[in-house]
Design an enzyme around this catalytic site. Structure first.
Site, PDB file in Angstrom:
ATOM      1  N   GLU A  95       0.824  -1.217   0.000  1.00  0.00           N
ATOM      2  CA  GLU A  95       0.000   0.000   0.000  1.00  0.00           C
ATOM      3  C   GLU A  95       0.854   1.261   0.000  1.00  0.00           C
ATOM      4  O   GLU A  95       1.873   1.331   0.689  1.00  0.00           O
ATOM      5  CB  GLU A  95      -0.837   0.054   1.276  1.00  0.00           C
ATOM      6  CG  GLU A  95      -2.077  -0.782   1.224  1.00  0.00           C
ATOM      7  CD  GLU A  95      -2.876  -0.660   2.516  1.00  0.00           C
ATOM      8  OE1 GLU A  95      -3.416  -1.686   2.935  1.00  0.00           O
ATOM      9  OE2 GLU A  95      -2.946   0.441   3.093  1.00  0.00           O
ATOM     10  N   CYS A 108       3.170   8.448   1.548  1.00  0.00           N
ATOM     11  CA  CYS A 108       3.436   7.542   2.663  1.00  0.00           C
ATOM     12  C   CYS A 108       3.732   6.175   2.061  1.00  0.00           C
ATOM     13  O   CYS A 108       2.869   5.584   1.399  1.00  0.00           O
ATOM     14  CB  CYS A 108       2.222   7.492   3.590  1.00  0.00           C
ATOM     15  SG  CYS A 108       2.457   6.385   4.981  1.00  0.00           S
ATOM     16  N   CYS A 115       4.258  -7.201   8.655  1.00  0.00           N
ATOM     17  CA  CYS A 115       5.128  -6.626   9.681  1.00  0.00           C
ATOM     18  C   CYS A 115       5.265  -7.626  10.821  1.00  0.00           C
ATOM     19  O   CYS A 115       4.299  -8.314  11.173  1.00  0.00           O
ATOM     20  CB  CYS A 115       4.545  -5.315  10.205  1.00  0.00           C
ATOM     21  SG  CYS A 115       5.599  -4.512  11.430  1.00  0.00           S
ATOM     22  N   CYS A 119       2.122  -4.933  16.846  1.00  0.00           N
ATOM     23  CA  CYS A 119       1.441  -3.907  17.658  1.00  0.00           C
ATOM     24  C   CYS A 119      -0.048  -4.258  17.714  1.00  0.00           C
ATOM     25  O   CYS A 119      -0.645  -4.620  16.693  1.00  0.00           O
ATOM     26  CB  CYS A 119       1.639  -2.520  17.060  1.00  0.00           C
ATOM     27  SG  CYS A 119       3.380  -2.069  16.899  1.00  0.00           S
ATOM     28  N   CYS A 122      -2.947  -2.561  15.286  1.00  0.00           N
ATOM     29  CA  CYS A 122      -2.596  -2.350  13.885  1.00  0.00           C
ATOM     30  C   CYS A 122      -3.038  -3.518  13.002  1.00  0.00           C
ATOM     31  O   CYS A 122      -2.893  -4.687  13.371  1.00  0.00           O
ATOM     32  CB  CYS A 122      -1.083  -2.174  13.808  1.00  0.00           C
ATOM     33  SG  CYS A 122      -0.461  -2.108  12.135  1.00  0.00           S
ATOM     34  N   CYS A 339      -3.643   1.949   8.278  1.00  0.00           N
ATOM     35  CA  CYS A 339      -2.579   1.271   7.561  1.00  0.00           C
ATOM     36  C   CYS A 339      -2.831  -0.231   7.504  1.00  0.00           C
ATOM     37  O   CYS A 339      -3.207  -0.856   8.468  1.00  0.00           O
ATOM     38  CB  CYS A 339      -1.244   1.662   8.172  1.00  0.00           C
ATOM     39  SG  CYS A 339      -0.315   0.531   9.124  1.00  0.00           S
TER      40      CYS A 339
HETATM   41  S1  SF4 Z   1       2.136  -0.155  13.843  1.00  0.00           S
HETATM   42 FE1  SF4 Z   1       1.784  -1.920  12.496  1.00  0.00          FE
HETATM   43  S2  SF4 Z   1       3.181  -1.618  10.754  1.00  0.00           S
HETATM   44 FE2  SF4 Z   1       3.876  -0.250  12.402  1.00  0.00          FE
HETATM   45  S3  SF4 Z   1       5.431  -1.447  13.525  1.00  0.00           S
HETATM   46 FE3  SF4 Z   1       3.478  -1.827  14.582  1.00  0.00          FE
HETATM   47  S4  SF4 Z   1       2.643  -3.721  13.615  1.00  0.00           S
HETATM   48 FE4  SF4 Z   1       4.268  -2.898  12.259  1.00  0.00          FE
END
Ligand code: SF4
Length: 352
Positions: A95, A108, A115, A119, A122, A339
């Site tokens: 993206e 961006c 990832c 987190c 997210c 995101c």
């Molecule tokens: S917010 Fe999402 S993309 Fe960013 S580091 Fe944490 S898990 Fe990874």
């Protein structure tokens, strides 16, 4: 010289292109020509490089094919935000978001497919990290943004490496990307116009400070103490605040750039007035800026966004301690703006 794997011509920097073309008995200036054709003139095949002889074009097509990303989906919001889903040469998706601002456009970009950081608020990390993006795949995202802007005569002014992925977990490709995008024959972007986000990988923050590049560091803080931060970000186990904050201070001191601390507000988790005071106490006297982010709900997580009145009270408490603090303006909210959402939606629709 470490060359990119799998004949990835889009990840060759200007010096590496000289090396490749000299291998074909060509003079160094051919490298500059190709670099410009790739990043300024959007060559999608060597047939576009009309200043070259046909035999050279054919030899390069065989040895170093140009594998461009393709736009799989484009969504345009009412405020002009454009969200792109790009298909990569191995079928993965990534993206990219082009955002309008009073000063011009920013893009961006994502740094990884998926990832690994996990987190808890997210959508991007739900399936873990699938792979790193190459320097060329990072550049492709800027090039697409430039192509969208081209008819209006505008250019990308800022690059935020804040999309899907942990940029500092893809350090070598990130650095190479920024150096290539900075090159005058590519996008000629000032290092000051890059923002690199991180969930808080302390050794890589120190490594970035050592590079001496005046980029902005944006650290996802989201809590003023380890107890709350640990609930939100597993990375806090390895790099608690006692390690993270000194690394940020060191970055600010060595680059002269203030660090941005990102703070996502989640109702009854990290948005109390007490935590606002604690945050102000933690950051008082530091060369920094706080960016409060109203959370974009993600169906896969059951946190609740803080009400706007709570966000404003939190901001006032932090500002009252003399700390620069803004609330991020949400752009493109109606277009799967959190995101990772566009990619996830596409994966879901493919699996139906
Ligand atoms: S917010 Fe999402 S993309 Fe960013 S580091 Fe944490 S898990 Fe990874």
């Amino acid at each position: 010289m470490v060359m990119p794997s799998a004949n990835d011509v889009l990840s060759l920097d200007a010096d590496q292109l000289v090396h490749v073309l000299q291998g074909f008995g060509e003079p160094a200036f051919r490298a500059r020509q190709l670099f410009e054709w790739l990043w300024r003139h959007d060559a999608s095949s060597y047939q576009d490089v009309t200043v070259w002889s046909r035999p050279l074009r054919e030899r390069m097509s065989q040895a170093w094919p140009i594998r461009r990303a393709v736009a799989v989906q484009t969504q345009v919001g009412v405020d002009g935000t454009t969200k792109l889903l790009l298909g990569l040469s191995d079928g993965q998706r990534v993206e990219t978001v082009l955002l309008p601002h009073p000063y011009g456009y920013s893009v961006c970009v994502s740094s990884q497919v998926g990832c690994a950081m996990g987190c808890t608020f997210c959508a991007s990390g739900l399936n873990g990290r699938i792979r790193q993006l190459s320097a060329g795949e990072l550049l492709e995202q800027v090039r697409y943004a430039e192509m969208i802007l081209k008819p209006s005569g505008q250019h990308v002014r800022r690059v935020d490496v804040m999309g899907i992925g942990e940029p500092l977990d893809n350090y070598a490709n990130l650095l190479k990307f920024m150096r290539m995008a900075h090159h005058e024959a590519a996008f000629h972007l000032s290092y000051r116009h890059f923002t690199v986000s991180t969930s808080g990988l302390v050794p890589a923050i120190t490594q970035l400070a050592n590079e001496g590049l005046p980029v902005t560091l944006a650290v996802s803080l989201h809590a003023p103490n380890d107890e709350v931060r640990r609930r939100l970000m597993p990375v806090n186990q390895a790099y608690p605040l006692a390690k993270l904050i000194p690394a940020c201070d060191d970055f600010a001191r060595r680059t002269g750039r203030r660090v941005t601390f990102e703070y996502l507000l989640l109702k009854d988790v990290n948005d109390s007035q007490q935590l606002a005071h604690e945050l102000a106490g933690l950051l008082a006297g530091r060369l920094c800026h706080v960016n409060l982010i109203p959370w974009n709900p993600v169906a896969e997580h059951d946190w609740t966004p803080s009400p706007m009145s709570t966000v404003r009270t939190f901001q006032r408490i932090v500002q009252d301690q003399g700390i620069s603090c803004t609330i991020r303006k949400e752009l493109g909210q109606e277009i799967d703006a959190a995101c990772g959402q566009l990619r996830l939606r596409e994966e879901e629709s493919l699996s139906l």
